[in-house]
Design a protein around this motif. Sequence first.
Motif, PDB file in Angstrom:
ATOM      1  N   LYS A  21     -20.332  24.503 -32.372  1.00 52.43           N
ATOM      2  CA  LYS A  21     -21.116  23.658 -33.670  1.00 52.43           C
ATOM      3  C   LYS A  21     -20.214  22.865 -34.054  1.00 52.43           C
ATOM      4  CE  LYS A  21     -23.282  24.985 -37.851  1.00 52.43           C
ATOM      5  NZ  LYS A  21     -23.182  23.817 -38.395  1.00 52.43           N
ATOM      6  N   GLU A  22     -18.743  23.164 -34.263  1.00 48.27           N
ATOM      7  CA  GLU A  22     -17.903  22.191 -34.636  1.00 48.27           C
ATOM      8  C   GLU A  22     -17.457  21.226 -34.024  1.00 48.27           C
ATOM      9  OE1 GLU A  22     -14.346  25.072 -36.784  1.00 48.27           O
ATOM     10  OE2 GLU A  22     -14.519  25.311 -34.805  1.00 48.27           O
ATOM     11  N   ALA A  23     -17.732  21.233 -32.633  1.00 51.22           N
ATOM     12  CA  ALA A  23     -17.626  20.168 -31.742  1.00 51.22           C
ATOM     13  C   ALA A  23     -18.848  19.254 -31.694  1.00 51.22           C
ATOM     14  CB  ALA A  23     -17.442  20.730 -30.291  1.00 51.22           C
ATOM     15  N   ALA A  24     -19.993  19.763 -31.944  1.00 53.77           N
ATOM     16  CA  ALA A  24     -21.194  19.106 -31.890  1.00 53.77           C
ATOM     17  C   ALA A  24     -21.220  18.245 -33.508  1.00 53.77           C
ATOM     18  CB  ALA A  24     -22.403  19.794 -31.846  1.00 53.77           C
ATOM     19  N   SER A  25     -20.649  19.066 -34.496  1.00 53.75           N
ATOM     20  CA  SER A  25     -20.613  18.304 -35.551  1.00 53.75           C
ATOM     21  C   SER A  25     -19.687  16.896 -35.445  1.00 53.75           C
ATOM     22  CB  SER A  25     -19.912  19.117 -36.962  1.00 53.75           C
ATOM     23  OG  SER A  25     -21.250  20.122 -36.895  1.00 53.75           O
ATOM     24  N   GLY A  33     -20.440  11.109 -27.873  1.00 56.03           N
ATOM     25  CA  GLY A  33     -20.789  12.327 -26.902  1.00 56.03           C
ATOM     26  C   GLY A  33     -19.851  13.081 -26.170  1.00 56.03           C
ATOM     27  N   GLU A  34     -18.365  12.860 -26.377  1.00 61.66           N
ATOM     28  CA  GLU A  34     -17.374  13.417 -25.788  1.00 61.66           C
ATOM     29  C   GLU A  34     -16.581  13.731 -26.826  1.00 61.66           C
ATOM     30  OE1 GLU A  34     -16.331  13.109 -21.696  1.00 61.66           O
ATOM     31  OE2 GLU A  34     -14.447  12.122 -22.918  1.00 61.66           O
ATOM     32  N   ILE A  35     -15.915  15.036 -26.862  1.00 61.38           N
ATOM     33  CA  ILE A  35     -14.615  15.276 -27.872  1.00 61.38           C
ATOM     34  C   ILE A  35     -13.690  15.761 -27.005  1.00 61.38           C
ATOM     35  CG2 ILE A  35     -13.788  16.683 -29.787  1.00 61.38           C
ATOM     36  CD1 ILE A  35     -16.128  14.722 -30.519  1.00 61.38           C
ATOM     37  N   PRO A  36     -12.286  15.147 -27.068  1.00 63.22           N
ATOM     38  CA  PRO A  36     -11.424  15.858 -26.348  1.00 63.22           C
ATOM     39  C   PRO A  36     -11.010  17.163 -26.748  1.00 63.22           C
ATOM     40  CG  PRO A  36     -10.995  13.524 -26.704  1.00 63.22           C
ATOM     41  CD  PRO A  36     -12.051  13.930 -27.673  1.00 63.22           C
ATOM     42  N   VAL A  37     -10.622  17.955 -25.882  1.00 58.31           N
ATOM     43  CA  VAL A  37      -9.882  19.396 -26.219  1.00 58.31           C
ATOM     44  C   VAL A  37      -8.394  19.305 -26.041  1.00 58.31           C
ATOM     45  CG1 VAL A  37     -10.264  21.897 -26.039  1.00 58.31           C
ATOM     46  CG2 VAL A  37     -12.146  20.421 -25.616  1.00 58.31           C
ATOM     47  N   VAL A  38      -7.820  19.480 -27.073  1.00 56.54           N
ATOM     48  CA  VAL A  38      -6.280  19.524 -27.305  1.00 56.54           C
ATOM     49  C   VAL A  38      -5.517  20.659 -27.501  1.00 56.54           C
ATOM     50  CG1 VAL A  38      -6.402  16.946 -27.487  1.00 56.54           C
ATOM     51  CG2 VAL A  38      -6.117  18.652 -29.412  1.00 56.54           C
ATOM     52  N   ASP A  39      -4.421  20.913 -27.022  1.00 57.84           N
ATOM     53  CA  ASP A  39      -3.710  22.334 -27.224  1.00 57.84           C
ATOM     54  C   ASP A  39      -3.003  21.930 -28.540  1.00 57.84           C
ATOM     55  OD1 ASP A  39      -1.335  20.760 -26.917  1.00 57.84           O
ATOM     56  OD2 ASP A  39      -1.043  21.740 -24.833  1.00 57.84           O
ATOM     57  N   GLY A  42      -1.128  18.742 -29.027  1.00 61.64           N
ATOM     58  CA  GLY A  42      -1.999  17.547 -29.018  1.00 61.64           C
ATOM     59  C   GLY A  42      -2.127  16.968 -27.465  1.00 61.64           C
ATOM     60  N   SER A  43      -1.977  17.992 -26.575  1.00 63.21           N
ATOM     61  CA  SER A  43      -1.954  17.500 -25.220  1.00 63.21           C
ATOM     62  C   SER A  43      -3.299  18.000 -24.648  1.00 63.21           C
ATOM     63  CB  SER A  43      -1.086  18.302 -24.375  1.00 63.21           C
ATOM     64  OG  SER A  43       0.373  17.833 -24.488  1.00 63.21           O
ATOM     65  N   LEU A  44      -3.798  16.961 -24.034  1.00 61.66           N
ATOM     66  CA  LEU A  44      -5.398  16.895 -23.611  1.00 61.66           C
ATOM     67  C   LEU A  44      -5.365  18.254 -22.411  1.00 61.66           C
ATOM     68  CD1 LEU A  44      -8.044  15.487 -23.594  1.00 61.66           C
ATOM     69  CD2 LEU A  44      -7.650  14.534 -21.600  1.00 61.66           C
ATOM     70  N   VAL A  45      -6.448  19.064 -22.784  1.00 60.63           N
ATOM     71  CA  VAL A  45      -6.743  20.087 -21.995  1.00 60.63           C
ATOM     72  C   VAL A  45      -7.927  20.404 -21.309  1.00 60.63           C
ATOM     73  CG1 VAL A  45      -4.744  21.513 -22.809  1.00 60.63           C
ATOM     74  CG2 VAL A  45      -7.116  21.946 -23.792  1.00 60.63           C
ATOM     75  N   GLY A  46      -8.825  19.381 -21.797  1.00 59.61           N
ATOM     76  CA  GLY A  46     -10.220  19.438 -21.421  1.00 59.61           C
ATOM     77  C   GLY A  46     -11.108  18.455 -22.234  1.00 59.61           C
ATOM     78  N   VAL A  47     -12.357  18.339 -21.985  1.00 56.27           N
ATOM     79  CA  VAL A  47     -13.178  17.626 -22.693  1.00 56.27           C
ATOM     80  C   VAL A  47     -14.569  18.560 -22.807  1.00 56.27           C
ATOM     81  CG1 VAL A  47     -12.354  15.437 -22.257  1.00 56.27           C
ATOM     82  CG2 VAL A  47     -14.251  16.474 -20.917  1.00 56.27           C
ATOM     83  N   VAL A  48     -15.166  18.270 -24.020  1.00 57.31           N
ATOM     84  CA  VAL A  48     -16.507  18.975 -24.213  1.00 57.31           C
ATOM     85  C   VAL A  48     -17.528  17.843 -24.512  1.00 57.31           C
ATOM     86  CG1 VAL A  48     -16.269  19.443 -26.806  1.00 57.31           C
ATOM     87  CG2 VAL A  48     -17.857  20.711 -25.410  1.00 57.31           C
ATOM     88  N   THR A  49     -18.648  17.728 -23.796  1.00 54.80           N
ATOM     89  CA  THR A  49     -19.663  16.726 -23.978  1.00 54.80           C
ATOM     90  C   THR A  49     -20.958  17.480 -24.314  1.00 54.80           C
ATOM     91  OG1 THR A  49     -20.642  17.064 -21.618  1.00 54.80           O
ATOM     92  CG2 THR A  49     -18.660  15.408 -21.847  1.00 54.80           C
ATOM     93  N   ASP A  50     -21.785  16.463 -24.997  1.00 57.01           N
ATOM     94  CA  ASP A  50     -23.120  16.944 -25.268  1.00 57.01           C
ATOM     95  C   ASP A  50     -23.829  17.644 -24.245  1.00 57.01           C
ATOM     96  OD1 ASP A  50     -23.338  14.343 -24.078  1.00 57.01           O
ATOM     97  OD2 ASP A  50     -24.199  13.461 -25.428  1.00 57.01           O
ATOM     98  N   ARG A  51     -23.472  17.269 -23.069  1.00 52.90           N
ATOM     99  CA  ARG A  51     -24.241  17.735 -21.964  1.00 52.90           C
ATOM    100  C   ARG A  51     -23.780  19.280 -21.786  1.00 52.90           C
ATOM    101  NH1 ARG A  51     -27.685  17.021 -17.654  1.00 52.90           N
ATOM    102  NH2 ARG A  51     -26.907  17.704 -15.676  1.00 52.90           N
ATOM    103  N   ASP A  52     -22.334  19.560 -21.698  1.00 48.47           N
ATOM    104  CA  ASP A  52     -21.768  20.756 -21.578  1.00 48.47           C
ATOM    105  C   ASP A  52     -22.394  21.635 -22.680  1.00 48.47           C
ATOM    106  OD1 ASP A  52     -19.894  19.787 -19.858  1.00 48.47           O
ATOM    107  OD2 ASP A  52     -18.400  19.338 -21.107  1.00 48.47           O
ATOM    108  N   ILE A  53     -22.635  21.276 -23.854  1.00 52.68           N
ATOM    109  CA  ILE A  53     -23.079  22.268 -24.877  1.00 52.68           C
ATOM    110  C   ILE A  53     -24.501  22.514 -24.457  1.00 52.68           C
ATOM    111  CG2 ILE A  53     -23.791  22.376 -27.250  1.00 52.68           C
ATOM    112  CD1 ILE A  53     -21.317  20.526 -28.054  1.00 52.68           C
TER     113      ILE A  53
END
Length: 139
Positions: A21-25, A33-39, A42-53
């Motif tokens: 929900k936070e990512a979608a917001s 349509g994509e939010i980087p996921v960081v540790d 601040g290092s990139l560990v993944g991405v979450v997309t609208d399609r992933d959701i």
Amino acid sequence: MQAQDVMTANPACCRRSSSVKEAASLMVDNDCGEIPVVDDEGSLVGVVTDRDIACRCVAQGKGSDTPVEEVMSASPVTVGPEASVDECCSKMEANQIRRLPVVDREGKCCGIVSQADIARHADKKETGDLVREVSEPTL
């Protein structure tokens, strides 16, 4: 032209523990349509997309409080800020992705290059080639 010349700089990011929900917001607030996921560093560990959701959360009956870590795409394809636009296009085409995180030398997400960024800055042929290759059905 380089990635840093066309990218959306300093994108909104979330953590592994953030809810979908936070990512979608964040997607709504930042019109993306994509939010980087960081540790925590601040290092990139993944991405979450609208399609992933949609596919990994909603379609599987998971709730909006599901942690992003459960639905994100880990180990995303990336480029550095100095990568050429041609290299960005090649990576997007080869991996059939519409967005490409840009990471600095420390692995921190400093931007995202999207198809729209390419369309605004590249010539028509390059843009057309990118859209065609990314959209090619996989067998």
